[in-house]
Design a protein around this motif. Structure first.
Motif, mmCIF file in Angstrom:
data_model
loop_
_atom_site.group_PDB
_atom_site.id
_atom_site.type_symbol
_atom_site.label_atom_id
_atom_site.label_comp_id
_atom_site.label_asym_id
_atom_site.label_seq_id
_atom_site.Cartn_x
_atom_site.Cartn_y
_atom_site.Cartn_z
ATOM 1 N N ASP A 84 0.655 -1.246 0.025
ATOM 2 C CA ASP A 84 0.026 -0.101 0.003
ATOM 3 C C ASP A 84 0.969 1.093 0.059
ATOM 4 O OD1 ASP A 84 0.767 0.350 2.529
ATOM 5 O OD2 ASP A 84 -1.070 -0.639 3.585
ATOM 6 N N GLN A 85 0.444 2.315 0.311
ATOM 7 C CA GLN A 85 1.211 3.475 0.375
ATOM 8 C C GLN A 85 2.343 3.562 1.336
ATOM 9 O OE1 GLN A 85 -1.738 6.787 0.744
ATOM 10 N NE2 GLN A 85 -2.251 6.867 -1.410
ATOM 11 N N THR A 86 2.393 2.820 2.154
ATOM 12 C CA THR A 86 3.179 2.914 3.358
ATOM 13 C C THR A 86 3.965 1.814 3.890
ATOM 14 O OG1 THR A 86 1.547 2.736 5.156
ATOM 15 C CG2 THR A 86 2.392 5.064 4.454
ATOM 16 N N ASN A 87 3.202 0.357 3.670
ATOM 17 C CA ASN A 87 3.848 -0.771 4.028
ATOM 18 C C ASN A 87 3.676 -2.072 2.871
ATOM 19 O OD1 ASN A 87 3.936 -0.239 6.869
ATOM 20 N ND2 ASN A 87 1.530 -0.112 6.580
ATOM 21 N N THR A 102 7.721 0.376 4.266
ATOM 22 C CA THR A 102 8.686 0.813 3.280
ATOM 23 C C THR A 102 8.723 2.294 3.042
ATOM 24 O OG1 THR A 102 6.474 0.270 1.999
ATOM 25 C CG2 THR A 102 8.165 -1.499 2.182
ATOM 26 N N HIS A 103 8.003 2.932 3.867
ATOM 27 C CA HIS A 103 7.985 4.522 3.777
ATOM 28 C C HIS A 103 7.839 4.905 5.233
ATOM 29 C CE1 HIS A 103 6.473 3.672 -0.270
ATOM 30 N NE2 HIS A 103 6.991 4.695 -0.686
ATOM 31 N N GLY A 262 -11.554 3.758 5.447
ATOM 32 C CA GLY A 262 -10.484 2.695 4.859
ATOM 33 C C GLY A 262 -9.552 2.412 5.912
ATOM 34 N N GLN A 263 -9.682 2.766 7.161
ATOM 35 C CA GLN A 263 -9.061 2.354 8.535
ATOM 36 C C GLN A 263 -9.985 1.246 9.041
ATOM 37 O OE1 GLN A 263 -6.271 3.272 8.086
ATOM 38 N NE2 GLN A 263 -5.604 5.395 8.345
ATOM 39 N N VAL A 264 -11.065 0.983 8.748
ATOM 40 C CA VAL A 264 -11.983 -0.315 9.232
ATOM 41 C C VAL A 264 -11.972 -1.289 8.183
ATOM 42 C CG1 VAL A 264 -14.300 -0.518 10.270
ATOM 43 C CG2 VAL A 264 -13.210 1.947 10.579
#
Length: 395
Positions: A84-87, A102-103, A262-264
């Motif tokens: 995803d955007q960060t992992n 990864t970020h 998106g966090q649920v």
């Protein structure tokens, strides 16, 4: 391969390396080949399984790396979830998910403390955490480089489950299933805030001024970017946002900070909250600060409205019925949240007065983000802003 800035050995020939990939710092799982060279590990190379072995050995600090463990379990057998955007996520043994950051975010990082508090309070509305790994940056602040949580089978986030439920509700002209799901989420969010109630303090005048000034700054940015809806209604929006300056004395908690559908995740009918990294538009020190519970409530409420807008983008839906369904979901969420918080004895944590202002701030942030990074998303805040400003009630 670029020489890492730092690395934590996990097992023979396997490590987690912190590297500068040109776009910023990243935590990269690596494996050593037969020729002695390190390469980026792939699922199946055993690096994620090796991290579980490290967690099972207990919490420990190794120079700049700190291992925080809540499990003695291990597992083998790796497969990719994706990036995803960060992992970058890897499923291990169909029981755990390892997320490599990864970020890397600039430290300090809010997740370790918030997860610790939630665990201690027995909060069940999140994937059960196995542990996490932090790294001390050159500035001396810790940032998370890896997470491990329970694997949730068939889990999808709200940009799937909410959009699908809205679409079905409008076509069937029956909002019940969407409203019921939104109510379930409202209960989970109330449980979240109840579990965080031990962190409650009181907002200062400086806190209130910071919330007001930050919101107005986002408004000014949207105006400078030339968004026509914001430009046309700037004065009206500014009046709405100015009320945030009067929140001194209100209760604040170590909230989620970036709560939206998106966090649920929904896993076989169970809703859980994920990602306690804080709001990415804020600075690292700001992400650590306590917030009014209504900030989380506003983020979720507004994202339910956004899910309806997304649903209409990809299906031919009757606008009038869509409006009814969307409102039913938001109302069900707010009513369930308020009811559950009262049952928990923490009704004092939630003041709905600034709800519309914080919702408006979220729409403005979406406008700025879309203008700068994702133009194809602009249709969502384009539709959301007038709908919010024209609502007849605070819900």
């Amino acid at each position: 391969m670029t020489e890492p800035l730092d690395a934590l050995p996990l097992s023979e020939g396997r490590r987690l390396a912190v590297v500068d990939d040109g776009a910023g710092l990243a935590a990269i799982p690596q494996v050593r080949d037969d020729d002695g060279r390190w390469r980026r590990a792939q699922p199946g190379d055993g690096v994620a399984s090796a991290l579980l072995e490290v967690l099972a050995a207990g919490s420990v600090t190794r120079e700049a790396f700190s291992v925080r463990s809540w499990t003695t379990r291990t597992a083998t057998g790796e497969r990719s979830v994706g990036v995803d955007q960060t992992n970058e996520s890897v499923i291990v043994g169909d029981v755990a998910v390892v997320k490599w950051a990864t970020h890397l975010q600039e430290g300090p990082h809010p997740a370790p403390r918030r997860i610790e508090v939630l665990r201690a309070a027995g909060f069940a509305g999140m994937p059960t955490p196995w542990g996490l790994l932090t790294w001390r940056t050159p500035t001396g602040a810790d940032t998370v480089v890896a997470y491990v949580d329970d694997y949730l089978p068939d889990a999808v986030d709200g940009w799937t489950w909410a959009v699908d439920l809205v679409t079905a509700a409008v076509r069937d002209r029956e909002p019940g299933a969407f409203a019921a799901a939104a109510a379930d989420v409202g209960t989970v969010v109330a449980d979240l805030h109840g579990a965080l109630s031990g962190t409650a303090t009181v907002a200062s005048g400086a806190d209130a001024a910071r919330w007001r000034d930050g919101a107005v700054e986002t408004l000014d940015t949207a105006v400078r970017l030339g968004h026509p809806g914001v430009v046309a209604r700037r004065a009206e929006i500014e009046v709405l946002l100015s009320g945030l300056g009067g929140l001194a004395g209100s209760p604040v908690v170590d909230g989620h900070g970036d709560l939206h559908v998106g966090q649920v995740l929904c896993s076989r009918g169970r809703f859980v909250v994920t990602d306690f990294d804080g709001n990415p538009v804020l600075t690292a020190p700001e992400r650590m600060l306590s917030i009014p519970a209504v900030v989380d409530v506003a983020g979720m409420t507004q994202s339910l409205a956004h899910a309806a807008i997304v649903a209409a983008k990809y299906a031919a839906l009757d606008p009038a019925t869509l409006a009814v369904v969307s409102a039913a979901g938001r109302t069900a969420f707010l009513e369930a949240y308020t009811r559950r918080l009262h049952e928990l004895g923490h009704a004092d944590l939630f003041d709905p007065t600034p709800l519309r202002a914080f919702r408006a701030q979220q729409v403005l942030r979406e406008i700025v983000y879309a203008a700068r990074h994702l133009p194809r998303w602009m249709y969502v805040p384009d539709a959301a802003l007038p709908a919010l400003l024209d609502e007849g009630t605070p819900t």
